[in-house]
Write a protein that holds these residues in place. Sequence first.
Motif, mmCIF file in Angstrom:
data_model
loop_
_atom_site.group_PDB
_atom_site.id
_atom_site.type_symbol
_atom_site.label_atom_id
_atom_site.label_comp_id
_atom_site.label_asym_id
_atom_site.label_seq_id
_atom_site.Cartn_x
_atom_site.Cartn_y
_atom_site.Cartn_z
ATOM 1 N N ARG A 89 0.840 -1.205 0.000
ATOM 2 C CA ARG A 89 0.000 0.000 0.000
ATOM 3 C C ARG A 89 0.872 1.251 0.000
ATOM 4 O O ARG A 89 0.659 2.162 -0.795
ATOM 5 C CB ARG A 89 -0.905 -0.010 1.243
ATOM 6 N N ASP A 90 1.863 1.275 0.885
ATOM 7 C CA ASP A 90 2.746 2.438 0.985
ATOM 8 C C ASP A 90 3.546 2.651 -0.293
ATOM 9 O O ASP A 90 3.734 3.784 -0.730
ATOM 10 C CB ASP A 90 3.677 2.305 2.189
ATOM 11 N N LEU A 91 4.002 1.562 -0.908
ATOM 12 C CA LEU A 91 4.729 1.661 -2.176
ATOM 13 C C LEU A 91 3.826 2.271 -3.244
ATOM 14 O O LEU A 91 4.235 3.183 -3.965
ATOM 15 C CB LEU A 91 5.206 0.274 -2.627
ATOM 16 N N ALA A 92 2.593 1.781 -3.338
ATOM 17 C CA ALA A 92 1.659 2.283 -4.357
ATOM 18 C C ALA A 92 1.367 3.763 -4.144
ATOM 19 O O ALA A 92 1.397 4.549 -5.097
ATOM 20 C CB ALA A 92 0.367 1.469 -4.340
ATOM 21 N N LEU A 136 2.266 6.778 -6.814
ATOM 22 C CA LEU A 136 1.223 7.656 -7.341
ATOM 23 C C LEU A 136 1.486 9.108 -6.971
ATOM 24 O O LEU A 136 1.254 10.010 -7.780
ATOM 25 C CB LEU A 136 -0.147 7.208 -6.850
ATOM 26 N N ASP A 137 1.976 9.338 -5.776
ATOM 27 C CA ASP A 137 2.317 10.697 -5.356
ATOM 28 C C ASP A 137 3.462 11.244 -6.216
ATOM 29 O O ASP A 137 3.400 12.381 -6.689
ATOM 30 C CB ASP A 137 2.684 10.697 -3.877
ATOM 31 N N ASP A 138 4.488 10.427 -6.445
ATOM 32 C CA ASP A 138 5.622 10.840 -7.287
ATOM 33 C C ASP A 138 5.174 11.147 -8.716
ATOM 34 O O ASP A 138 5.755 12.006 -9.384
ATOM 35 C CB ASP A 138 6.700 9.751 -7.340
ATOM 36 N N GLN A 153 5.808 -1.252 -12.887
ATOM 37 C CA GLN A 153 7.268 -1.338 -12.934
ATOM 38 C C GLN A 153 7.866 -1.399 -11.523
ATOM 39 O O GLN A 153 8.721 -2.230 -11.229
ATOM 40 C CB GLN A 153 7.796 -0.137 -13.712
ATOM 41 N N ARG A 154 7.399 -0.503 -10.638
ATOM 42 C CA ARG A 154 7.936 -0.461 -9.272
ATOM 43 C C ARG A 154 7.533 -1.697 -8.467
ATOM 44 O O ARG A 154 8.302 -2.198 -7.663
ATOM 45 C CB ARG A 154 7.477 0.801 -8.550
ATOM 46 N N ALA A 155 6.309 -2.187 -8.688
ATOM 47 C CA ALA A 155 5.874 -3.400 -7.986
ATOM 48 C C ALA A 155 6.747 -4.585 -8.396
ATOM 49 O O ALA A 155 7.219 -5.338 -7.540
ATOM 50 C CB ALA A 155 4.398 -3.679 -8.279
ATOM 51 N N LYS A 156 6.972 -4.730 -9.695
ATOM 52 C CA LYS A 156 7.822 -5.824 -10.174
ATOM 53 C C LYS A 156 9.236 -5.708 -9.625
ATOM 54 O O LYS A 156 9.848 -6.710 -9.239
ATOM 55 C CB LYS A 156 7.855 -5.844 -11.706
ATOM 56 N N ALA A 157 9.767 -4.482 -9.553
ATOM 57 C CA ALA A 157 11.112 -4.268 -9.008
ATOM 58 C C ALA A 157 11.177 -4.667 -7.532
ATOM 59 O O ALA A 157 12.224 -5.072 -7.040
ATOM 60 C CB ALA A 157 11.529 -2.806 -9.188
#
Length: 121
Positions: A13-16, A20-22, A63-67
């Motif tokens: 959740r925090d990653l997502a 999205l904020d970035d 992309q970030r989730a896969k990383a």
Amino acid sequence: MNAQPVLDAEALRDLAVSVLDDAKGEDIQVIDLRDRSSFADFMIVASGNSTRQVKAMADRLVQRAKAAGVQPLGVEGEREAEWVLVDLVDVVVHLMLPQTRAFYNIEKLWSAPPASQSAQI
């Protein structure tokens, strides 16, 4: 041997939210589903100002989730990009144009009290 999830639901959740904020996502809302649903722990809803931005946010999130070692179960709606759903297993992310978001108003639907907490008639 059971493989442990790379990220727990809160970290995902925090990653997502961070992604999205970035990506300049607007009105990012997190809905806790842990006491309401068995399909996910969190739902995130965010808006983008154009189909290009909505698609870019979805692409960056995948992309970030896969990383981070999380393989999305699916991504729907990328071609039109008015509403893109990214299913990250424990976290489901809805990225929408503002007018699409206003029309469907899924935050209101999921923010209502669970049926078990509603008044009995």
